[in-house]
Design an enzyme around this catalytic site. Structure first.
Site, short mmCIF file in Angstrom:
data_model
loop_
_atom_site.label_atom_id
_atom_site.label_comp_id
_atom_site.label_asym_id
_atom_site.label_seq_id
_atom_site.Cartn_x
_atom_site.Cartn_y
_atom_site.Cartn_z
N TYR A 158 -8.75 -7.00 0.11
CA TYR A 158 -8.48 -6.32 1.37
C TYR A 158 -8.69 -7.47 2.51
O TYR A 158 -7.51 -7.96 3.25
CB TYR A 158 -10.07 -6.01 2.11
CG TYR A 158 -10.22 -4.34 1.12
CD1 TYR A 158 -10.06 -3.61 1.67
CD2 TYR A 158 -11.25 -4.25 0.06
CE1 TYR A 158 -10.18 -1.96 1.43
CE2 TYR A 158 -11.32 -2.87 -0.15
CZ TYR A 158 -10.88 -1.96 0.36
OH TYR A 158 -10.83 -0.69 -0.08
N GLU B 123 2.49 3.78 -1.98
CA GLU B 123 1.28 4.20 -2.43
C GLU B 123 0.21 5.53 -1.94
O GLU B 123 -0.79 5.10 -1.83
CB GLU B 123 0.39 2.78 -1.51
CG GLU B 123 1.27 1.44 -2.32
CD GLU B 123 0.05 0.13 -1.54
OE1 GLU B 123 -0.60 0.41 -0.77
OE2 GLU B 123 0.73 -0.79 -1.44
N GLU C 220 -2.68 2.88 7.04
CA GLU C 220 -1.86 2.21 6.52
C GLU C 220 -2.13 1.92 4.91
O GLU C 220 -3.13 1.44 4.74
CB GLU C 220 -2.90 0.36 7.17
CG GLU C 220 -4.35 0.43 6.49
CD GLU C 220 -4.46 -1.05 7.77
OE1 GLU C 220 -4.12 -2.31 6.79
OE2 GLU C 220 -5.45 -1.23 7.49
#
Lengths: 580, 580
Positions: free
Chosen positions: A264, A385, A376
């Site tokens: 992250y 993804e 996102e």
């Protein structure tokens, strides 16, 4: 230092005693140079000079052996056999650098009338490629490219970027005094050398060949040092990712696996991406009346960057926002709870609030229907993804008019020649050769030749968010055609994406519209299971499928022109992205 | 029986209840037939009819599924993807038989003006080959070849012999009444069908397609039965070796390993070989004066066949022979001691004797120098059982004028297309794919297309037997060129040899001068590491090396045209013949 260890005529060792140097110097600093004239002799079964030279280089444990590339097909075949036996089928650690000039000198052209089988062309890449075909893709096989003569056309230059160049030999003839009487290499040559340095990133040796007057020596050295210092790209992603060039990484699976805190952190560092998101949210809010509260649904909140973007935008427009931040990762949700982003955002409408929800979006019951969905969820290849599948999950939680940020995205592929990436892919293959070429790899691709410009593969648009997922189909199939300008080898494809956050605000990692200073995504390397020869002006026809089952999403691909190749990753046997 | 299981329009199961038959009947007697019209639809992502048909065939455990071959490239690619996923990347036991007509019907030719990508040719083999390229070499992939229309040229016919045909579909239009009003298939067609039957040897299904008047049915059945009964070759080797067709065997290593008694027995059965040896010995003896005893050195006596030949010849010419029978295998030498061949040979000069010597020839000290050296040390590829090296070992034991039987021998190779042999070679590969294609295999090759006639590779001559081995070189290197008449695939080479026992008396397994009824040797199958597309009229250039070190002999090979392939078996890493 480059030396010859064996006399050519007698195939005897030159009296260079190995006691003269400590072995570590032999290993690291001495390159052996081997000529290959005897390979031209068809009748001579054994090649004593070549064999003795290799044997002695091995005795000294030399790390690098430079071998002259013959200019005749059969001679290359005979050389290949000896190298195969002595180096490539053995456990030798030596690198073999094939010495190839960028262009053949005119002496070869004079022989065109003769009946022997010399390649009648300037294209020395074909000589190297012929040798490699006999040896196979082996990371010990490299190139010592001699830069001399005329400069070839741009495509011929760029094709070398796909090859494992480990040494550049600059012919001293190239150096010219410039107007201030300094020494320099003419611009087109310099550009070519710099492009090679950029593509190789890692260790590359540069040697000057030929006689240089003593008075020039220092100038030449200074000049080359300057070149070394300045070859690095100034782009932010290259600085950010130094050391990651051409490294192959299996893509993340953020839906199936939880990201780690460090991951992250890296993504949050992007200086461009979140400014764009803030701007997009501002545009979205401005489309909505100020009188009513705006319900924002954040799908995949992570450690909070899009909460910040949304609140900054809301402060700017003055809207009251009810932000539901969904995060399935319990640990990240915990991080979110510990921040009080509403309080720390200046000028925010005081009725605004953020509610952290630790849940999978597909299982959440919304207290109020959303006006804006922000996420996102994109990977290097756009949808890889599973952004489409995640956003399909919001259908019960949104108003029929809801806006999605991003609004749409597209994946791109472009045909690529890269012996380096292909060899590295094979080298990953412990055990099963087939399966590793069934994968996609995230990679900051440098050492490759883009055979043609990338084209749009799959498009996803997020409108009518409240439509039931049953009525949607995220499966895709497309055939794309490309063309090669020169003879080359197709090893795979470079994958990219771009996305429209909201009309007028885009993010892109595709070369034609790359968003400056964007660092969040590397390209995708999509290998073929076997290299395919592509003659100049021939069409490359690629078939690509995106498949969806109840448990997973996967890609399959193959080419059908110029020659058909095996269907890769059938049934998602090797590489898939888990839905559950 | 061939049936359709699914309705094409609705992609629903046809009400054929699986309870109607016991499962073993479904498995063994029912072939499912699947049409592929929907593959032509580029926009349609999924192919529901095809997928449902395959799923239902799997539910019934059908062993054989016939799938119609589309006539358009992209449709073939789409079909290949579904087959790859549903069958070839799964653990399915089903064979997929691609239904291909021998020639495309004229309706396709009418479409030549259109812009779609149909193959504009009669060559349906290319359709199948395109499909296979997408699927890979898999023993479950076969052909259902429909025989109809015009007969193609001879090469196009023969190319099918290299393919895994598992079913022949005879179109009923082919049957014509002959002059006696019997039903028959015209001669050229019949010849083609019989050639397919011969090449396949193993199970092949024959079906008649189309309407046959009831009155003809019995005639057709009788006629076809007759064909089945007569397709077998009458050659002695085919009768002798029934069941061994296309089986791959690693060659014997009689120098390194001792042969077993059963192996000797098989070789001794050859009805032709020993007659030739007797005749050759007779010629050799007649060259020598009768006054002096003739010293015969037999290298590798085995269980004694060449002792018998020599004694019979000596009895015929009346020479006194001193026969030293060298045999390194202790067990075989024991067998020799137990026989008294001198006593049982009629009319033998009474001073003749046989001395059994249990030794390696290279270590034996001769009591008298030999006039004649006789041996049977040849393998399927001539020198591959190290006859040259063994006979070099006699140099101290012979007179300078000594004669060798055999006098000389030559190996041959011919380029071969054989999907069957190639698939079988890959199937041997447990673990390491590379190494098994580095081998040579003895095989009674049937299912292959000889792309060009074999040519002489290496020649060995045994004259000057008393010359020191140091002055000889048994290493060889040769480049041979072949040509393909039609587009085809090179999978490897067929290897043969011939030998001159003595001037005028030859043995050969090469096709052009095959010695009738010789059964001792099968051909040699020499695979390539990867199949190579060979366009019509292109040159195939093959490089072949015979290498000798102190401990072993090995071959290396590669092709350099039409495209270079990896050097196979470098340093003899996989396949070698041990000298010690």
């Amino acid at each position: 230092m480059v030396i010859k260890l064996v006399t050519r005529r007698l195939s005897k060792l030159i009296p260079v005693c190995d006691l003269n140097l400590p072995n570590s110097d032999w290993v690291n600093h001495i390159f052996s140079y081997i000529e290959t004239n005897e390979c031209y002799d068809k009748e001579n079964f054994s090649l004593p000079y070549l064999e003795t030279s290799l044997t002695y280089a091995r005795h000294l444990s030399l790390r690098n052996i430079i071998v002259e590339c013959p200019q005749e097909i059969d001679a290359i075949t005979r050389l290949a056999r000896v190298l195969s036996g002595k180096i490539f089928s053995s456990h030798s650690y030596a690198n073999v650098l094939i010495h190839v000039p960028l262009q053949l000198q005119s002496k070869v052209h004079q022989e065109e009338g003769t009946i022997n089988k010399k390649f009648h062309e300037h294209d020395t890449w074909k000589l190297f490629n012929h040798l490699r075909s006999h040896i196979g893709y082996d990371s010990r096989l490299g190139l010592c490219l001699e830069v001399a003569g005329d400069i070839p056309d741009k495509n011929t230059q760029k094709r070398w970027l796909g090859e494992p160049i480990k040494m550049i030999l600059i012919n001293s003839d190239l150096f010219v005094p410039d107007k201030d009487s300094f020494v320099r290499i003419p611009e087109p040559w310099m550009e070519f050398i710099v492009s090679i340095l950029r593509a190789s990133c890692r260790k590359i040796a540069i040697l000057v060949k030929g006689k240089i007057p003593v008075s020039y020596m220092k100038k030449v050295a200074l000049y080359l040092n300057e070149v070394f210092d300045t070859y690095r790209s100034n782009s932010l992603i290259d600085q950010f990712a130094t050391g990651y060039e051409d490294i192959l990484q299996v893509p993340l699976q953020p839906l199936q696996d939880n990201l780690e805190s460090g991951t992250y952190e890296i993504f949050e560092r992007d200086p461009v991406k979140y400014n764009k998101y803030t701007a997009a949210m501002t545009v979205a809010l401005k489309r909505l009346p100020k009188e009513k509260p705006v319900v924002v649904l954040l799908v995949g909140a992570g450690r909070g960057p899009l909460i910040r973007c949304s609140l900054i935008a809301a402060a700017e427009t003055g809207h009251e926002v009810h932000l539901y931040a969904i995060e399935k990762n319990e640990c990240a949700a915990n991080t979110l709870e510990n921040q009080n982003l509403v309080k720390t955002t200046l000028n925010l409408n005081p009725k605004s609030f953020v509610k952290i929800v630790n849940s999978d979006i597909r299982e959440w019951d919304a207290p109020e229907l959303a006006d804006i969905v922000i996420s996102e969820l994109l990977g290097s290849f756009g949808d890889n993804e599973l952004s489409p599948e995640c956003l399909d999950g919001v259908w019960k939680s949104v108003k029929p008019t809801a806006i999605s940020i991003p609004e749409s995205y597209r994946s791109y592929i472009g045909p690529a020649m890269s012996a380096k990436l292909y060899s590295d892919t094979l080298a990953l293959n412990e055990g099963d050769k087939q399966s590793k070429t069934d994968y996609h790899y995230v990679s900051l691709m440098k050492g490759f030749y883009p055979i043609d410009s990338p084209k749009v593969l799959f498009t996803f648009e997020h409108t009518e968010l409240s439509k039931c997922p049953k009525e949607r189909d995220n499966q895709r199939y497309k055939v794309l055609e490309f063309k090669a300008d020169i003879d080359c080898i197709l090893h795979g494809f470079a994958g990219y994406f771009d996305c429209t956050l909201i009309k007028g605000i885009d993010l892109s990692i595709a070369p034609h519209n790359f968003t400056e200073d964007l660092i969040s995504w590397f390209p995708m390397w999509i290998p073929l299971s076997k290299p395919v020869d592509v003659p100049a002006n021939k069409t490359i026809s690629v078939h690509f499928w995106r498949n969806v089952s109840k448990s997973k999403v996967w890609y399959e691909w193959c080419i059908s022109e110029p020659e058909p190749t095996p269907i890769q990753n059938p049934s998602g046997r090797s590489y898939f992205i888990g839905l559950v």
